[in-house]
Design a protein around this motif. Sequence first.
Motif, PDB file in Angstrom:
ATOM      1  N   LEU A   1       0.641  -1.246  -0.089  1.00 52.32           N
ATOM      2  CA  LEU A   1      -0.061  -0.040  -0.109  1.00 52.32           C
ATOM      3  C   LEU A   1       0.837   1.070  -0.082  1.00 52.32           C
ATOM      4  O   LEU A   1       2.016   1.247   0.516  1.00 52.32           O
ATOM      5  CB  LEU A   1      -1.071   0.118   1.147  1.00 52.32           C
ATOM      6  N   GLN A   2       0.523   2.430  -0.751  1.00 53.36           N
ATOM      7  CA  GLN A   2       1.235   3.527  -0.703  1.00 53.36           C
ATOM      8  C   GLN A   2       1.506   4.219   0.682  1.00 53.36           C
ATOM      9  O   GLN A   2       0.752   3.987   1.608  1.00 53.36           O
ATOM     10  CB  GLN A   2       0.590   4.577  -1.615  1.00 53.36           C
ATOM     11  N   ASP A   3       2.667   4.414   0.756  1.00 50.87           N
ATOM     12  CA  ASP A   3       3.389   5.320   1.996  1.00 50.87           C
ATOM     13  C   ASP A   3       3.332   4.011   3.039  1.00 50.87           C
ATOM     14  O   ASP A   3       3.552   4.360   4.212  1.00 50.87           O
ATOM     15  CB  ASP A   3       2.466   6.204   2.505  1.00 50.87           C
ATOM     16  N   THR A   4       3.431   2.911   2.937  1.00 43.86           N
ATOM     17  CA  THR A   4       3.715   1.789   3.972  1.00 43.86           C
ATOM     18  C   THR A   4       5.275   1.180   3.293  1.00 43.86           C
ATOM     19  O   THR A   4       5.433   1.032   1.957  1.00 43.86           O
ATOM     20  CB  THR A   4       2.786   0.692   4.049  1.00 43.86           C
ATOM     21  N   ARG A   5       5.937   0.513   4.458  1.00 46.30           N
ATOM     22  CA  ARG A   5       6.935   0.008   4.321  1.00 46.30           C
ATOM     23  C   ARG A   5       8.062   0.762   3.543  1.00 46.30           C
ATOM     24  O   ARG A   5       9.166   0.259   2.843  1.00 46.30           O
ATOM     25  CB  ARG A   5       6.825  -1.317   3.416  1.00 46.30           C
ATOM     26  N   THR A   6       8.046   2.173   3.870  1.00 49.14           N
ATOM     27  CA  THR A   6       9.067   3.163   2.923  1.00 49.14           C
ATOM     28  C   THR A   6      10.487   3.117   3.303  1.00 49.14           C
ATOM     29  O   THR A   6      11.221   3.042   2.424  1.00 49.14           O
ATOM     30  CB  THR A   6       8.368   4.580   3.022  1.00 49.14           C
TER      31      THR A   6
ATOM     32  N   GLN B   1      13.761  -2.561  11.081  1.00 53.13           N
ATOM     33  CA  GLN B   1      12.828  -1.374  11.012  1.00 53.13           C
ATOM     34  C   GLN B   1      11.436  -1.693  11.931  1.00 53.13           C
ATOM     35  O   GLN B   1      10.301  -1.421  11.548  1.00 53.13           O
ATOM     36  CB  GLN B   1      12.513  -1.246   9.528  1.00 53.13           C
ATOM     37  N   LYS B   2      11.669  -2.215  12.824  1.00 49.93           N
ATOM     38  CA  LYS B   2      10.468  -2.609  13.730  1.00 49.93           C
ATOM     39  C   LYS B   2       9.741  -1.542  14.320  1.00 49.93           C
ATOM     40  O   LYS B   2       8.651  -1.481  14.396  1.00 49.93           O
ATOM     41  CB  LYS B   2      10.976  -3.413  15.064  1.00 49.93           C
ATOM     42  N   ASP B   3      10.706  -0.503  14.552  1.00 51.10           N
ATOM     43  CA  ASP B   3       9.888   0.955  15.123  1.00 51.10           C
ATOM     44  C   ASP B   3       8.889   1.470  13.850  1.00 51.10           C
ATOM     45  O   ASP B   3       7.873   2.261  14.324  1.00 51.10           O
ATOM     46  CB  ASP B   3      10.914   1.959  15.505  1.00 51.10           C
ATOM     47  N   SER B   4       8.972   1.040  12.703  1.00 51.51           N
ATOM     48  CA  SER B   4       8.225   1.441  11.656  1.00 51.51           C
ATOM     49  C   SER B   4       6.951   0.841  11.479  1.00 51.51           C
ATOM     50  O   SER B   4       6.118   1.015  10.587  1.00 51.51           O
ATOM     51  CB  SER B   4       9.081   1.693  10.265  1.00 51.51           C
ATOM     52  N   ILE B   5       6.991  -0.472  11.921  1.00 50.45           N
ATOM     53  CA  ILE B   5       5.862  -1.518  11.418  1.00 50.45           C
ATOM     54  C   ILE B   5       4.653  -0.961  11.972  1.00 50.45           C
ATOM     55  O   ILE B   5       3.441  -1.219  11.306  1.00 50.45           O
ATOM     56  CB  ILE B   5       6.312  -2.938  11.855  1.00 50.45           C
ATOM     57  N   ASP B   6       4.496  -0.280  13.296  1.00 54.07           N
ATOM     58  CA  ASP B   6       3.082  -0.076  13.636  1.00 54.07           C
ATOM     59  C   ASP B   6       2.619   1.066  13.048  1.00 54.07           C
ATOM     60  O   ASP B   6       1.370   1.568  12.515  1.00 54.07           O
ATOM     61  CB  ASP B   6       3.299   0.291  15.246  1.00 54.07           C
ATOM     62  N   GLN B   7       3.681   1.917  12.528  1.00 51.14           N
ATOM     63  CA  GLN B   7       3.183   3.113  11.637  1.00 51.14           C
ATOM     64  C   GLN B   7       2.324   2.726  10.371  1.00 51.14           C
ATOM     65  O   GLN B   7       1.720   3.264   9.860  1.00 51.14           O
ATOM     66  CB  GLN B   7       4.261   4.213  11.690  1.00 51.14           C
ATOM     67  N   ASP B   8       3.199   1.731   9.755  1.00 50.44           N
ATOM     68  CA  ASP B   8       2.740   1.167   8.688  1.00 50.44           C
ATOM     69  C   ASP B   8       1.638   0.197   8.707  1.00 50.44           C
ATOM     70  O   ASP B   8       0.507   0.490   7.701  1.00 50.44           O
ATOM     71  CB  ASP B   8       3.544   0.274   7.688  1.00 50.44           C
ATOM     72  N   LEU B   9       1.173  -0.328   9.677  1.00 50.72           N
ATOM     73  CA  LEU B   9      -0.050  -0.868  10.184  1.00 50.72           C
ATOM     74  C   LEU B   9      -1.050   0.002  10.292  1.00 50.72           C
ATOM     75  O   LEU B   9      -2.408  -0.118   9.688  1.00 50.72           O
ATOM     76  CB  LEU B   9       0.044  -1.905  11.249  1.00 50.72           C
ATOM     77  N   GLN B  10      -0.665   1.120  11.019  1.00 49.77           N
ATOM     78  CA  GLN B  10      -1.877   1.958  11.109  1.00 49.77           C
ATOM     79  C   GLN B  10      -2.406   2.846   9.688  1.00 49.77           C
ATOM     80  O   GLN B  10      -3.381   2.956   9.661  1.00 49.77           O
ATOM     81  CB  GLN B  10      -1.315   3.237  11.927  1.00 49.77           C
TER      82      GLN B  10
ATOM     83  N   TYR C   1      -2.321   1.181   7.131  1.00 47.71           N
ATOM     84  CA  TYR C   1      -2.934   0.288   6.140  1.00 47.71           C
ATOM     85  C   TYR C   1      -4.342   0.108   6.838  1.00 47.71           C
ATOM     86  O   TYR C   1      -5.239   0.308   5.982  1.00 47.71           O
ATOM     87  CB  TYR C   1      -2.316  -1.061   6.485  1.00 47.71           C
ATOM     88  N   TYR C   2      -4.567   0.068   7.948  1.00 49.94           N
ATOM     89  CA  TYR C   2      -6.141   0.223   8.673  1.00 49.94           C
ATOM     90  C   TYR C   2      -6.850   1.263   8.309  1.00 49.94           C
ATOM     91  O   TYR C   2      -7.907   1.282   7.956  1.00 49.94           O
ATOM     92  CB  TYR C   2      -5.868  -0.114   9.947  1.00 49.94           C
ATOM     93  N   GLU C   3      -6.128   2.553   8.654  1.00 51.51           N
ATOM     94  CA  GLU C   3      -6.960   3.531   8.125  1.00 51.51           C
ATOM     95  C   GLU C   3      -7.202   3.724   6.563  1.00 51.51           C
ATOM     96  O   GLU C   3      -8.479   4.399   6.201  1.00 51.51           O
ATOM     97  CB  GLU C   3      -6.138   4.886   8.309  1.00 51.51           C
ATOM     98  N   SER C   4      -6.543   3.105   5.683  1.00 52.51           N
ATOM     99  CA  SER C   4      -6.756   3.136   4.428  1.00 52.51           C
ATOM    100  C   SER C   4      -8.000   2.065   4.077  1.00 52.51           C
ATOM    101  O   SER C   4      -8.855   2.121   3.484  1.00 52.51           O
ATOM    102  CB  SER C   4      -5.570   2.682   3.422  1.00 52.51           C
TER     103      SER C   4
END
Length: 683
Positions: free
Chosen positions: A109-114, A319-328, A330-333
């Motif tokens: 998804l765009q803007d995830t896993r950047t 990059q564990k600290d960025s996974i929660d941001q990516d999941l957020q 994802y859910y919002e999208s």
Amino acid sequence: MEDKKLKEITGNLVIYTLNCGTFICEKCANDPEGFFKRAFSNTVKGAVIDDQIKQFKASFESQRKELDQLLNADNFSRIRTLLDDMLTAKLDRIPYVRNASFSQDYICLQDTRTRILEEIREWVEAEPPSDSKGASLFLLTGFAGSGKSAIAHTIAYRFSAGLDTTRGRLGSSFFFKALSDTEHEKRSAAALFSNISRELASQPENREWKKALGSIIDARFALINSPAPSARFDNLIRDPSQYLTVNFIDPVLIVIDSLDECKSAPVERKALLTILSSHLHEFPSNFRIFVTSRPEDELTNLKFPEGSHVERRDLETWQKDSIDQDLQRYYESRLGDLDESVTSSLDTRWPSRSWVAELIQRSEGLFQWAFTMCRELVAPGQVPVKFLNDVIQSKSGLGAMDKLYEEVLRDKFGSDPVQTKGVCSVLGFILCVRTPLPVSSLIALGETPDTAGSTQSVVRHLGSVLAGVSTDSELTSPIHAYHTSFLDFLFREGRSNLYHIDRLVQDKAIVEACLRVLTSEKLRFNICDIKSSHLSLDSSQVEAVANWLQRCGLGHLIYASQFWSVHLAQTAFDADLAALLHTFIRRKFLFWLELLAGIGQVHGAGNALKSMVSWAQHVRRYPRLRAFACPIRKRRGKIRQQLRGYHRSKPSAHLPLCTPFRSHHKPDIETILASIRRHDTSS
């Protein structure tokens, strides 16, 4: 006339070139007078020498003009195109697995896993250390559902399209994961290297590679078709790279996804891993090989020679600290289109959108969990607040994915053992067929009057875990699990408990269903509607026949004809099954061969006969079946050989007597026919 003139001009050019070379040698290289004396002589005789040079130039210019007139730009273009087409046709002889490359449909998804994608991009574009040898390798590991494949699809897509990249390009991508067992078999360890080589050769930038392959094919055709990974690597990767006069420009990315999903024999898997580790230095130095896999010991314990440039990352820690941001994100999208009443009820139960934080926490870094949860929350008839609360309150000791799968099934079908047994029977049938089937074919193949309607009653509730059931075209869309983690859950009793599916039980149910179909009136004389038994079918006609049978609602018959023996081989002896098989052999054997010939699959009949022989040789209670199997067992080598060579044969109800079976093969086929006639007479 043009060919004759071209030969004449070519001959003149050769003569003029030889004369010019002789002149240069005489006047320069072999002059014994020394440099100063030769220079003085040339000054005095300069006019004579200049005249000779002008004469050579005039002769060459005259021939060049004639050649230009004979070969204009159009002719050059046509000749080059013709030669290129001939080379392409030659490369088509290299085995190639279609649809094994990346798909834009499965990118992140765009803007995830950047941050992860950016670090991989930098690795591809960077120069390897000066002391490294051969290709560079990046091994990305992670548990099922962690998003490895999405990253692989994304990085392949970006370098293919040139998005956000400054240098480097995609050379090839190969995804071992497939939807069906038959596709898995095609995506073998050896197929990886032939696909890489073919895809490199198809790119305009790699004409040198294409030419090198062309010269190899003629001399080593048997080796490039070998099932051994080492033979394919040596002849299709290592040797062409050594023939290159111009190396690859910029890095060339090779993406290999789900290496753990490679279903080749253990010896072939070991050979593949050895090539990717011990022989990494034999790949071109411009190659950047990106590999994803589950963290299995045989991969994580790979040893690389000194000087290898290898990067290892694991998604659990990287990059564990960025996974929660990516999941957020994802859910919002994915849940942004929920009805306002639904989000309001969720906010009431978990104020300040803390339900999103609950989802992130329960995901445990697994994007497949998030994908499944989102589909379940938006499923028709679902009560999101209740379902999410049940997931949060679940106290089972299972992993995150297993907990979610258990809750999805429990929410839909409850925990009553009788009901869950029926659900597992239907679900197991769907997931244990060797290639995905649509609901219409599953109903025609597996349902009986006693189980009518069971297939649709189960699949219509499982759009969160099964693909193809939540669309308007569910009757024609193949049904398959979204992710292998769902299969892992169902097929392991300690994890799925009430919802455990026994593969062996399902194989028996499926082979019974296949033989019921094959002994029915559906399988008949000239079912493919071939106008004449004297006509052979080319590939387009075979495809047309298969499509026509599908449109006639006979997709289940096609499946049964191809895979009954595969399921039979996994099944223990059963009297009812032996009776069905006996009926099929007596009444429908030739019609079955005719159908296989019509759909271009008759070469598989040899393996089917082998499976039947192996299964029937211990059957004492059916002497007629043993009697039929006996001549096949004794001559199965010849019979399988002739069936494998029958790929483009004449579909006829009397197929074994057709001319493609040469006279010296007829005794074997006649023996089979005699067995059938003997059974018909004695029954």
